[in-house]
Design a protein around this motif. Structure first.
Motif, mmCIF file in Angstrom:
data_model
loop_
_atom_site.group_PDB
_atom_site.id
_atom_site.type_symbol
_atom_site.label_atom_id
_atom_site.label_comp_id
_atom_site.label_asym_id
_atom_site.label_seq_id
_atom_site.Cartn_x
_atom_site.Cartn_y
_atom_site.Cartn_z
ATOM 1 N N TYR A 1 0.846 -1.190 0.000
ATOM 2 C CA TYR A 1 0.000 0.000 0.000
ATOM 3 C C TYR A 1 0.882 1.241 0.000
ATOM 4 N N PRO B 1 0.113 5.153 -0.747
ATOM 5 C CA PRO B 1 -0.761 6.245 -1.189
ATOM 6 C C PRO B 1 0.002 7.323 -1.951
ATOM 7 N N GLN C 1 -3.143 2.134 -3.966
ATOM 8 C CA GLN C 1 -2.725 3.504 -3.728
ATOM 9 C C GLN C 1 -3.671 4.303 -2.824
ATOM 10 N N SER C 2 -4.848 3.758 -2.525
ATOM 11 C CA SER C 2 -5.779 4.481 -1.648
ATOM 12 C C SER C 2 -6.662 3.488 -0.903
#
Length: 161
Positions: free
Chosen positions: A111, A113, A145-146
């Motif tokens: 992950y 962001p 990414q989010s």
């Protein structure tokens, strides 16, 4: 270990707990180098971590995983509240009822962001192989990414059950 970053024993311990079903998920992240400590990947948060979370986990896992989405929602909430701008590695024991019965798959998510600091993103990306190589038995790997990328329906459709 191309990045030179090590893996803290707590990460391996948390992973073993996820694999054996004692934890539903955990989050780990790179602790950046300071004058006193080297860069290392450390476990940061796991679920369940207290009696209230244990009750949720027990309830959701007791019905052939039909209510697993509630556990997944705790992960999304944690990411939104505490990891919106911080890269991390997330390992979860995803569960789903299929036509063949209840299934469980270990998922690894890198992950990162878009709004996190560039140095943190670079260190996380370069050390991801350290995490992946130490986690035997991962069924699915993803890069998000989010927090919205963690949508359970979309995520579960990507996993080969």
């Amino acid at each position: 270990m191309a990045s030179g970053i090590g893996l803290c024993d707590s990460v391996k311990e948390q992973y073993d707990l996820v694999r054996t079903g004692k934890l539903d998920w955990f989050i780990s992240a790179v602790q950046l180098k300071t004058k006193d400590t080297p860069e290392i990947i450390k476990a940061r948060r796991s679920f369940p971590a207290n009696d209230e979370e244990k009750a949720i986990s027990k309830l959701c896992n007791s019905k052939d995983y039909e209510e697993y989405e509630k556990i997944h929602a705790t992960l999304v909430e944690e990411i939104e509240e505490n990891w919106a701008k911080k890269p991390a590695y997330i390992v979860l024991n995803a569960r789903k009822v299929t036509s063949s019965g209840p299934r469980s798959k270990i998922v690894f998510v890198q992950y990162c962001p878009d709004n996190s600091k560039i140095k943190e993103r670079m260190v996380t990306a370069s050390s991801a192989s350290v995490m992946r190589q130490s986690l035997e038995g991962v069924h699915h790997k993803a890069e998000y990414q989010s927090a919205s990328d963690f949508d359970w329906k979309e995520m579960s459709s990507e996993i080969k059950w």
